[in-house]
Motif scaffolding. Structure first.
Motif, PDB file in Angstrom:
ATOM      1  N   MET A  22       0.831  -1.199   0.000  1.00 21.05           N
ATOM      2  CA  MET A  22       0.000   0.000   0.000  1.00 21.05           C
ATOM      3  C   MET A  22       0.865   1.249   0.000  1.00 21.05           C
ATOM      4  N   PRO A  23       0.413   2.308  -0.653  1.00 17.35           N
ATOM      5  CA  PRO A  23       1.185   3.553  -0.584  1.00 17.35           C
ATOM      6  C   PRO A  23       1.252   4.065   0.850  1.00 17.35           C
ATOM      7  N   SER A  24       2.326   4.772   1.166  1.00 16.99           N
ATOM      8  CA  SER A  24       2.514   5.283   2.522  1.00 16.99           C
ATOM      9  C   SER A  24       1.762   6.579   2.765  1.00 16.99           C
ATOM     10  N   GLY A  25       1.590   7.377   1.716  1.00 14.23           N
ATOM     11  CA  GLY A  25       0.961   8.671   1.901  1.00 14.23           C
ATOM     12  C   GLY A  25       1.867   9.576   2.718  1.00 14.23           C
TER      13      GLY A  25
ATOM     14  N   GLN B  78      -1.916   0.980  -6.480  1.00 15.20           N
ATOM     15  CA  GLN B  78      -0.632   0.576  -7.045  1.00 15.20           C
ATOM     16  C   GLN B  78      -0.037   1.679  -7.910  1.00 15.20           C
ATOM     17  N   GLU B  79      -0.893   2.432  -8.588  1.00 14.16           N
ATOM     18  CA  GLU B  79      -0.392   3.578  -9.359  1.00 14.16           C
ATOM     19  C   GLU B  79       0.264   4.590  -8.421  1.00 14.16           C
ATOM     20  N   LYS B  80      -0.386   4.875  -7.291  1.00  8.18           N
ATOM     21  CA  LYS B  80       0.180   5.785  -6.302  1.00  8.18           C
ATOM     22  C   LYS B  80       1.488   5.240  -5.733  1.00  8.18           C
ATOM     23  N   LEU B  81       1.501   3.952  -5.431  1.00  4.42           N
ATOM     24  CA  LEU B  81       2.685   3.325  -4.848  1.00  4.42           C
ATOM     25  C   LEU B  81       3.881   3.418  -5.789  1.00  4.42           C
ATOM     26  N   ALA B  82       3.658   3.205  -7.074  1.00  2.14           N
ATOM     27  CA  ALA B  82       4.749   3.270  -8.045  1.00  2.14           C
ATOM     28  C   ALA B  82       5.400   4.648  -8.045  1.00  2.14           C
ATOM     29  N   GLN B  83       4.587   5.677  -7.957  1.00  8.09           N
ATOM     30  CA  GLN B  83       5.153   7.036  -7.923  1.00  8.09           C
ATOM     31  C   GLN B  83       5.987   7.241  -6.660  1.00  8.09           C
ATOM     32  N   GLU B  84       5.532   6.669  -5.521  1.00  6.48           N
ATOM     33  CA  GLU B  84       6.305   6.766  -4.287  1.00  6.48           C
ATOM     34  C   GLU B  84       7.630   6.022  -4.395  1.00  6.48           C
ATOM     35  N   LYS B  85       7.594   4.821  -4.968  1.00  8.99           N
ATOM     36  CA  LYS B  85       8.789   3.973  -5.012  1.00  8.99           C
ATOM     37  C   LYS B  85       9.793   4.433  -6.049  1.00  8.99           C
ATOM     38  N   TYR B  86       9.298   4.858  -7.220  1.00  6.98           N
ATOM     39  CA  TYR B  86      10.183   5.058  -8.360  1.00  6.98           C
ATOM     40  C   TYR B  86      10.238   6.499  -8.855  1.00  6.98           C
ATOM     41  N   GLY B  87       9.235   7.292  -8.528  1.00 12.11           N
ATOM     42  CA  GLY B  87       9.176   8.636  -9.093  1.00 12.11           C
ATOM     43  C   GLY B  87       8.784   8.637 -10.556  1.00 12.11           C
ATOM     44  N   CYS B  88       8.260   7.523 -11.032  1.00 14.72           N
ATOM     45  CA  CYS B  88       7.785   7.395 -12.410  1.00 14.72           C
ATOM     46  C   CYS B  88       6.716   6.312 -12.403  1.00 14.72           C
TER      47      CYS B  88
ATOM     48  N   LYS C 242     -20.443 -15.457   7.386  1.00 13.95           N
ATOM     49  CA  LYS C 242     -19.655 -14.265   7.681  1.00 13.95           C
ATOM     50  C   LYS C 242     -18.398 -14.612   8.467  1.00 13.95           C
ATOM     51  N   ARG C 243     -17.365 -13.808   8.264  1.00 14.71           N
ATOM     52  CA  ARG C 243     -16.113 -13.963   8.991  1.00 14.71           C
ATOM     53  C   ARG C 243     -15.423 -12.601   9.032  1.00 14.71           C
ATOM     54  N   LYS C 244     -14.529 -12.423   9.965  1.00 11.05           N
ATOM     55  CA  LYS C 244     -13.833 -11.160  10.130  1.00 11.05           C
ATOM     56  C   LYS C 244     -12.327 -11.368   9.995  1.00 11.05           C
ATOM     57  N   SER C 245     -11.690 -10.501   9.228  1.00 10.61           N
ATOM     58  CA  SER C 245     -10.247 -10.574   9.034  1.00 10.61           C
ATOM     59  C   SER C 245      -9.559  -9.628  10.013  1.00 10.61           C
ATOM     60  N   SER C 246      -8.683 -10.171  10.833  1.00 10.81           N
ATOM     61  CA  SER C 246      -7.951  -9.328  11.784  1.00 10.81           C
ATOM     62  C   SER C 246      -6.983  -8.393  11.070  1.00 10.81           C
ATOM     63  N   THR C 247      -6.400  -8.852   9.970  1.00  6.79           N
ATOM     64  CA  THR C 247      -5.453  -8.008   9.236  1.00  6.79           C
ATOM     65  C   THR C 247      -6.159  -6.826   8.588  1.00  6.79           C
ATOM     66  N   VAL C 248      -7.341  -7.048   8.047  1.00  6.87           N
ATOM     67  CA  VAL C 248      -8.114  -5.941   7.477  1.00  6.87           C
ATOM     68  C   VAL C 248      -8.389  -4.892   8.549  1.00  6.87           C
ATOM     69  N   ALA C 249      -8.731  -5.349   9.739  1.00  7.78           N
ATOM     70  CA  ALA C 249      -9.004  -4.409  10.833  1.00  7.78           C
ATOM     71  C   ALA C 249      -7.789  -3.542  11.146  1.00  7.78           C
ATOM     72  N   GLN C 250      -6.597  -4.103  10.962  1.00 10.62           N
ATOM     73  CA  GLN C 250      -5.369  -3.372  11.277  1.00 10.62           C
ATOM     74  C   GLN C 250      -5.009  -2.340  10.209  1.00 10.62           C
ATOM     75  N   ILE C 251      -5.328  -2.620   8.961  1.00 11.59           N
ATOM     76  CA  ILE C 251      -4.829  -1.774   7.873  1.00 11.59           C
ATOM     77  C   ILE C 251      -5.897  -0.927   7.206  1.00 11.59           C
ATOM     78  N   GLU C 252      -7.162  -1.161   7.516  1.00 13.38           N
ATOM     79  CA  GLU C 252      -8.231  -0.490   6.776  1.00 13.38           C
ATOM     80  C   GLU C 252      -8.189   1.029   6.956  1.00 13.38           C
TER      81      GLU C 252
ATOM     82  N   THR D 107      -7.272   6.311   4.405  1.00 11.55           N
ATOM     83  CA  THR D 107      -6.601   7.616   4.451  1.00 11.55           C
ATOM     84  C   THR D 107      -5.823   7.882   3.171  1.00 11.55           C
ATOM     85  N   VAL D 108      -4.980   6.919   2.747  1.00 11.32           N
ATOM     86  CA  VAL D 108      -4.136   7.167   1.562  1.00 11.32           C
ATOM     87  C   VAL D 108      -4.956   7.184   0.280  1.00 11.32           C
ATOM     88  N   MET D 109      -6.153   6.591   0.311  1.00  8.22           N
ATOM     89  CA  MET D 109      -7.012   6.604  -0.878  1.00  8.22           C
ATOM     90  C   MET D 109      -8.058   7.724  -0.815  1.00  8.22           C
TER      91      MET D 109
END
Length: 469
Positions: free
Chosen positions: A155-158, A233-243, A446-456, A461-463
């Motif tokens: 994910m992009p860092s923002g 991913q488009e945002k992330l590429a600009q962060e990582k590479y500047g292109c 139904k089920r809940k993802s703990s990782t989604v809860a951590q990163i959502e 925010t970055v989106m």
């Protein structure tokens, strides 16, 4: 196997013709009316013969989560997928069998499996999928899915730089696994090829990409990857590479006429020009792009620029199906709403060529597969034109692509060997496969993802999405 298909309908340049087709030593030997009979005889009356299609991008093991994944964009969807994806080798085997069967019965004779590897059992995972595909007899391109960065790095860092846990396996160790897989399993003449397949710029370092380039060049392997599936991913590429990601992959040498790239939703006009110049192939996965809200890939622009395009189902938990004809239909007519000039729209005949020859070009086998051409290998599909879903009689390919065909594959040959006869896969017991898939799964809601809860929260925010309610 030598055989003759008599009185079968084939597509000509702008019409159809009724011909006989001879296959000798696994290759198409002749196509013409009233040929002498060679070997076994198959009645092609009221049937359409086409070259086999390519399911040019999927993830077989995702079968275990189809129908239950939440309505998330890719980055959150992946977090949920990984939280509930404890695989074992038996499930790898069964889902590869299922992927092969569904592909065969929807017109595909080749599958590109971007195969998820069980940590610590990477080579065993490849061996198990390989065994399943060989038992069915489908032509297979196994692309072991590899990365060397942790999920959070995707994910992009923002404006809030993130600290990512190191990936559990080193880049060099990953490349060693792939090289060993090539030595053990890469046998194109036997219908099994290994591809180098870093998952994408979002989870891979340049060291992994360049290592894959080196392996590809040394062993003459094709290359595969996801590319710019999402806006994130488009945002992330600009962060990582500047292109852009495309510009960067071109700079490091990953793009080539042996490179196929899944999705390609968020590309600029300059990116499209680079793909055309490098002769890279785009694998269009329309259903997963819609399911995950990734966007509509600009396929008409690709075609106008001279980029080779083919189709993939993608994994069965981002598409929930491995019906290749469904992917071809949606992947064709979806683009009628993106360009008012109807002369750019994809016709049914163009769709068929994209699915067959387009797939062969992307895997560097267009000299052997992808068309009904004398001298090419006999990867053939025979469709029953008397099936209710293909009636009443109009344009056979139009009915096949634009309709909702069901149970219309009569016969399939791969490398001259019959794999499907009378609409039944002959190489394995499909009833037993159904029972095993049922036994190894359970009804879920139904089920809940703990990782989604951590990163959502960070994702939203970055989106630039409002706070969750």
């Amino acid at each position: 196997m030598n055989f003759t298909i008599q009185n079968v309908l084939i597509a000509t340049h702008d019409d159809y013709a009724t011909v006989d087709v001879q296959v000798v030593d696994s290759k198409i030997a002749a196509i013409a009316p009233k040929l002498d009979v060679i070997g076994a005889v198959f009645n092609g009356s009221n049937k359409l013969l086409l070259p086999g299609f390519f399911n040019a991008h999927t993830h077989s093991s995702e079968m275990w989560q189809r129908g239950i994944m939440s309505a998330f964009p890719l980055e959150l969807w992946l977090a949920e997928l990984y939280d509930f994806a404890p695989l074992d080798l038996e499930k790898v085997y069964l889902s590869a069998l299922g992927t092969a069967v569904e592909t065969l019965l929807s017109g595909g004779t080749s599958v590109v499996d971007h195969l998820v590897l069980i940590p610590g059992q990477e080579l065993e995972t490849i061996a198990t999928a390989n065994r399943a595909y060989q038992e069915v007899g489908i032509r297979t391109f196994i692309a072991p899915l590899i990365q060397d960065e942790s999920l959070a790095a995707g994910m992009p860092s923002g404006e809030s730089p993130q600290n990512h846990e190191p990936y559990f396996r080193s880049t060099s160790a990953t490349l060693e696994i792939i090289e060993e897989a090539v030595k053990k399993f890469h046998h194109p003449d036997a219908g099994i090829s290994i591809l180098v397949a870093p998952t994408g710029i979002q989870l891979c370092t340049d060291a992994l990409f360049t290592g894959c380039i080196e392996l590809s060049d040394r062993y003459d392997l094709c290359r595969h990857s996801h590319l710019l599936e999402t806006k994130a991913q488009e945002k992330l590429a600009q962060e990582k590479y500047g292109c852009t990601a495309v510009e960067h992959l071109n700079q490091i040498g990953y793009l080539s006429d042996r490179t196929s790239l899944a999705h390609c939703v968020w590309l600029s006009d300059r990116d499209i020009k680079i793909l055309a110049e490098t002769q890279s192939t785009v694998v269009h996965n329309p259903l997963s792009n819609l399911r995950l809200g990734s966007g509509i890939a600009p396929i008409l622009k690709y075609r106008q620029a001279g980029v080779n395009v083919t189709f993939g189902c993608d994994g069965a938990s981002s598409n929930d199906s491995q019906d290749l004809l469904e992917a071809i239909k949606i992947g064709s007519i979806l683009h009628n709403v993106t360009d008012l000039d109807y002369q750019h729209w994809i016709t049914p005949r163009q769709s068929v060529e994209m699915a067959a020859l387009g797939g062969a070009k992307g895997l560097n086998v267009a000299d052997k597969l992808g068309s009904l051409t004398v001298g090419k290998q006999a990867d053939l599909v025979l469709y029953d034109l008397t099936n209710l879903s293909l009636l009443p009689r109009t344009d056979p390919i139009g009915l096949l692509v634009l309709g909702r065909p069901t149970n219309i594959v009569d016969s399939v040959w791969i490398n001259g060997q019959q794999i499907v006869a009378n609409s039944k896969v002959t190489t394995i017991n499909v009833d037993e496969l159904r029972q095993e898939l049922f036994k190894h799964s359970q009804w879920e809601t139904k089920r809940k993802s703990s990782t989604v809860a951590q990163i959502e929260t960070h994702y939203r925010t970055v989106m630039d999405l409002p706070d969750s309610k």
